[in-house]
Motif scaffolding. Structure first.
Motif, mmCIF file in Angstrom:
data_model
loop_
_atom_site.group_PDB
_atom_site.id
_atom_site.type_symbol
_atom_site.label_atom_id
_atom_site.label_comp_id
_atom_site.label_asym_id
_atom_site.label_seq_id
_atom_site.Cartn_x
_atom_site.Cartn_y
_atom_site.Cartn_z
ATOM 1 N N ALA A 1 0.828 -1.206 0.000
ATOM 2 C CA ALA A 1 0.000 0.000 0.000
ATOM 3 C C ALA A 1 0.863 1.255 0.000
ATOM 4 O O ALA A 1 0.558 2.239 -0.690
ATOM 5 N N LYS A 2 1.955 1.235 0.746
ATOM 6 C CA LYS A 2 2.835 2.403 0.811
ATOM 7 C C LYS A 2 3.513 2.639 -0.536
ATOM 8 O O LYS A 2 3.675 3.794 -0.965
ATOM 9 N N GLN A 3 3.894 1.572 -1.217
ATOM 10 C CA GLN A 3 4.519 1.731 -2.533
ATOM 11 C C GLN A 3 3.546 2.330 -3.544
ATOM 12 O O GLN A 3 3.930 3.182 -4.352
ATOM 13 N N LEU A 4 2.276 1.905 -3.496
ATOM 14 C CA LEU A 4 1.283 2.515 -4.381
ATOM 15 C C LEU A 4 1.112 3.991 -4.035
ATOM 16 O O LEU A 4 1.024 4.844 -4.931
ATOM 17 N N ILE B 1 -4.392 -2.336 -3.177
ATOM 18 C CA ILE B 1 -4.843 -1.172 -3.944
ATOM 19 C C ILE B 1 -5.795 -0.319 -3.109
ATOM 20 O O ILE B 1 -5.687 0.915 -3.062
ATOM 21 N N ILE B 2 -6.731 -0.981 -2.423
ATOM 22 C CA ILE B 2 -7.678 -0.254 -1.556
ATOM 23 C C ILE B 2 -6.920 0.489 -0.461
ATOM 24 O O ILE B 2 -7.140 1.689 -0.234
ATOM 25 N N TYR B 3 -6.014 -0.212 0.220
ATOM 26 C CA TYR B 3 -5.259 0.427 1.299
ATOM 27 C C TYR B 3 -4.376 1.551 0.765
ATOM 28 O O TYR B 3 -4.223 2.603 1.401
ATOM 29 N N PHE C 1 -4.361 5.528 1.785
ATOM 30 C CA PHE C 1 -3.167 6.290 2.172
ATOM 31 C C PHE C 1 -3.038 7.556 1.327
ATOM 32 O O PHE C 1 -2.679 8.623 1.835
ATOM 33 N N THR C 2 -3.319 7.431 0.040
ATOM 34 C CA THR C 2 -3.201 8.577 -0.866
ATOM 35 C C THR C 2 -4.208 9.661 -0.518
ATOM 36 O O THR C 2 -3.892 10.862 -0.554
ATOM 37 N N CYS C 3 -5.415 9.258 -0.157
ATOM 38 C CA CYS C 3 -6.487 10.223 0.127
ATOM 39 C C CYS C 3 -6.415 10.810 1.527
ATOM 40 O O CYS C 3 -6.691 12.004 1.728
ATOM 41 N N PHE C 4 -6.034 9.978 2.508
ATOM 42 C CA PHE C 4 -6.143 10.406 3.903
ATOM 43 C C PHE C 4 -4.815 10.400 4.663
ATOM 44 O O PHE C 4 -4.791 10.708 5.854
ATOM 45 N N GLY C 5 -3.735 10.026 3.994
ATOM 46 C CA GLY C 5 -2.453 9.981 4.679
ATOM 47 C C GLY C 5 -2.138 8.593 5.186
ATOM 48 O O GLY C 5 -3.029 7.747 5.351
ATOM 49 N N GLU C 6 -0.853 8.376 5.435
ATOM 50 C CA GLU C 6 -0.375 7.061 5.845
ATOM 51 C C GLU C 6 -0.654 6.840 7.330
ATOM 52 O O GLU C 6 0.194 7.022 8.188
ATOM 53 N N SER C 7 -1.875 6.430 7.627
ATOM 54 C CA SER C 7 -2.313 6.292 9.008
ATOM 55 C C SER C 7 -3.009 4.948 9.209
ATOM 56 O O SER C 7 -3.839 4.542 8.381
ATOM 57 N N ARG C 8 -2.692 4.277 10.301
ATOM 58 C CA ARG C 8 -3.301 2.976 10.567
ATOM 59 C C ARG C 8 -4.790 3.104 10.859
ATOM 60 O O ARG C 8 -5.580 2.226 10.497
ATOM 61 N N ILE C 9 -5.206 4.191 11.499
ATOM 62 C CA ILE C 9 -6.605 4.336 11.877
ATOM 63 C C ILE C 9 -7.494 4.382 10.633
ATOM 64 O O ILE C 9 -8.642 3.919 10.652
ATOM 65 N N MET D 1 9.037 -2.754 8.817
ATOM 66 C CA MET D 1 7.827 -2.332 8.111
ATOM 67 C C MET D 1 6.674 -2.107 9.088
ATOM 68 O O MET D 1 5.902 -1.151 8.966
ATOM 69 N N LEU D 2 6.580 -2.987 10.089
ATOM 70 C CA LEU D 2 5.515 -2.822 11.083
ATOM 71 C C LEU D 2 5.758 -1.592 11.944
ATOM 72 O O LEU D 2 4.815 -0.866 12.296
ATOM 73 N N LEU D 3 7.020 -1.335 12.300
ATOM 74 C CA LEU D 3 7.342 -0.110 13.044
ATOM 75 C C LEU D 3 6.952 1.117 12.231
ATOM 76 O O LEU D 3 6.413 2.091 12.777
ATOM 77 N N ASP D 4 7.197 1.071 10.942
ATOM 78 C CA ASP D 4 6.868 2.189 10.051
ATOM 79 C C ASP D 4 5.367 2.472 10.051
ATOM 80 O O ASP D 4 4.941 3.619 9.897
ATOM 81 N N LEU D 5 4.558 1.434 10.228
ATOM 82 C CA LEU D 5 3.103 1.605 10.273
ATOM 83 C C LEU D 5 2.679 2.464 11.458
ATOM 84 O O LEU D 5 1.658 3.158 11.396
ATOM 85 N N TYR D 6 3.472 2.443 12.540
ATOM 86 C CA TYR D 6 3.090 3.130 13.768
ATOM 87 C C TYR D 6 3.737 4.504 13.936
ATOM 88 O O TYR D 6 3.453 5.187 14.912
ATOM 89 N N THR D 7 4.619 4.894 13.047
ATOM 90 C CA THR D 7 5.295 6.175 13.220
ATOM 91 C C THR D 7 5.252 6.987 11.929
ATOM 92 O O THR D 7 5.231 6.421 10.829
ATOM 93 N N ARG D 8 5.249 8.302 12.060
ATOM 94 C CA ARG D 8 5.285 9.194 10.911
ATOM 95 C C ARG D 8 6.711 9.639 10.583
ATOM 96 O O ARG D 8 6.924 10.369 9.608
ATOM 97 N N LYS D 9 7.674 9.247 11.389
ATOM 98 C CA LYS D 9 9.069 9.619 11.140
ATOM 99 C C LYS D 9 9.649 8.774 9.999
ATOM 100 O O LYS D 9 9.245 7.628 9.789
ATOM 101 N N ARG D 10 10.585 9.371 9.273
ATOM 102 C CA ARG D 10 11.249 8.646 8.190
ATOM 103 C C ARG D 10 12.226 7.635 8.778
ATOM 104 O O ARG D 10 12.944 7.939 9.734
#
Length: 556
Positions: free
Chosen positions: A109-112, A139-141, A145-153, A460-469
């Protein structure tokens, strides 16, 4: 006379209350029979306060009694089902991603999201590591991400909505095949499956798979029955979506043939014409997509036949676990009773339910995650079988008792257990990193020689929980390592390609991920040099699983 009937109903209600409270107690004594790999009662009740649990069960039965009293529901039944489904599912948003497959779907999802749709489709199965996944869910996820930002919620709102809509679809299918009461009973029974609540908040394909399969079944059945042009279009599209959501839907979609033959016996000419209108465009779309990605899909199918199918014989759980511990026994017993009801009525529509449920046993599907897409059909069978109870109040009470006590089990046993698993350290660590005054973090993982999975998926899972690069460099595994894990259910973690966006240098803080509770930094040069002044450890563990995920954060 009416008063005596009501008193008799309440006497039966006392008996139902006793049985409802006795069932969890009996299951607690027999929990050694539960071999579920994620939420076994052997684990979720270990160290729990049983007295407090029983108190909540009593309150749940009282609540079921109150809401079962005679009287009509004041709201629309689909609205009630959606509200109950979404509200109960949302209670579990605090659970961490406990199944490492989430790393794949997040990365796809992040790559898309980062590179766009065109790049995503051109690189599916190449730069985009597809494993045995089909692209629809990612694709859905990715669009979310594209519409609402990379957020788990955002993902959790999506999966919870699909869960709640599945309850509504159970109602609609039951109403289409039989009547509104059967559909509503099935929709409520759908909420009496504790295991489902452990899957709702996860960034996986299982809940979407369940929804799209059910949508295809309902839309196709309605299209053949009524021939509405718009519904035929929805049916064709939903079949395409069900095909590309997960490979496990392919054998289950054979139920469409059952629906066709049931309808054919009633109205041959219309049925044949309507089926052509649905299946021809659906087949063309499926064929085009398959042709354009033939090399990727054919390799995935080959891999499924040589790796996944033999693996199913090793990665099993018992039917007793799935249908009595992970599902409320009232639902299972009502589903069994449905066969008797159908035989008595000589009901051809019931063949649809029987066929899908029988497939679980014929194909020897013995893991809850793989049976999950069929749970709505099990719930509808329960809603059909519960009509053996003639008294409306008692029928409601049995169903609501199953729902409320299942929710208690999921909330007060499953959820705390999920939150105690060591993967919660990634979630806690990610949230903590967001509070630090840094733009990026450098991640280091330990490579234990006896690790059950490659530690890179934790990044990758850590990346899901943080907005830091995140900056991360990971050497590819050796041939010897790949050969030694060829039969592992976590084999994909070693074959995963670390995405390029992690390979940029940087890091205002250091994150170390290890499976050693001692959290030794394995001689990281920056840490040894004393560069970081502060350290925070995240070391929760359930002590159940062999693999542990411990996180240390270092910063100035």
């Amino acid at each position: 006379m009416r008063l005596s009937i009501r008193l008799k109903s309440y006497e039966w209600a006392l008996a139902v209350s006793f049985v409802t409270l006795a069932i969890p107690v009996l299951l607690l004594f027999l929990r050694h029979l539960d071999d579920n790999r994620l939420t076994s009662w052997q684990w979720v009740f270990s160290g729990r306060n049983t007295l407090a649990f029983l108190l909540f069960l009593i309150l749940a039965v009282l609540a079921a009694f109150v809401f079962s009293r005679p009287g009509k529901y004041g709201w629309s039944r689909p609205l009630v089902l959606f509200g109950c489904g979404f509200g109960s599912g949302a209670l579990f948003w605090g659970a961490p991603e406990v199944i490492v497959d989430s790393a794949r779907y997040f990365t796809q999802a992040k790559q898309l999201h980062l590179y766009g749709v065109k790049w995503f489709f051109s690189q599916w199965g190449r730069e985009v590591f597809s494993w045995t996944d089909l692209p629809l869910v990612s694709i859905i996820y990715g669009f979310l991400f594209t519409c609402f930002g990379e957020s788990r919620i955002v993902i959790q709102i999506c999966t919870t909505s699909l869960f709640a809509l599945s309850a509504v679809l159970v109602y609609l299918l039951g109403n289409l095949l039989w009547d509104e009461e059967t559909g509503f009973n099935g929709g409520m029974f759908f909420l009496a499956i504790p295991y489902l609540y452990s899957q709702v908040p996860m960034m996986l394909a299982d809940i979407p798979t369940m929804f799209f399969l059910l949508l295809a079944i309902y839309a196709f059945a309605r299209a053949l029955l009524y021939g509405e042009f718009s519904v035929m279009g929805v049916a064709a599209l939903s079949i395409v979506l069900a095909v590309f959501v997960k490979f496990s839907t392919w054998p289950l979609l054979s139920v469409l043939g059952v629906i066709f033959f049931i309808s054919l016996t009633r109205c041959p000419g219309d049925t044949l014409r309507r089926a052509i209108y649905v299946l021809v465009p659906a087949s063309i779309l499926i064929g085009v997509v398959f042709f354009l990605n033939f090399d990727v899909f054919s390799e995935q199918i080959r891999f499924l036949l040589h790796y996944q199918r033999p693996g199913l014989g090793r990665w099993t759980e018992g039917y007793v676990s799935t249908f009595f511990f992970q599902t409320h026994p009232y639902l299972t017993l009502a589903a069994c009773a449905s066969l008797w009801v159908a035989i008595q009525k000589k009901d051809p529509n019931y063949v649809l339910l029987f066929f899908l449920l029988a497939l679980v046993f014929i194909l020897q599907i013995k893991r809850s995650r793989y049976i999950l897409p069929v749970f709505p059909i099990l719930a509808l069978a329960g809603g059909y079988g519960i009509q053996l109870i003639r008294d409306l109040f008692l029928r409601r009470f049995v169903i609501l008792s199953a729902v409320t006590t299942s929710l208690v089990v999921a909330l007060f046993a499953y959820l705390p257990f999920l939150k105690s698993m060591s993967v919660v350290n990634l979630m806690d660590g990610g949230h903590f990193i967001d509070s630090l005054p840094v733009d990026s973090v450098r991640v280091v993982t330990a490579n234990s020689p006896d690790a059950v999975m490659d530690p890179q998926v934790n990044v990758m899972l850590l990346d899901l929980y943080t907005r830091k690069r995140i900056s991360y460099h990971h050497p590819p595994p050796s041939r010897e390592t790949l050969a030694s894990v060829s039969l592992s259910p976590l084999r994909f973690t070693w074959e995963f390609n670390t995405p390029e966006y992690y390979k940029k240098d940087g890091g205002g803080a250091l994150v170390f991920i290890d499976d050693d509770p001692g959290l030794s930094l394995a001689a990281d040069p920056l840490y040894q040099a004393g560069k970081y002044a502060h350290r925070a450890n995240f070391t929760k563990t359930s002590g159940v699983f062999r693999h542990q995920t411990m996180v240390s954060v270092f910063w100035n």
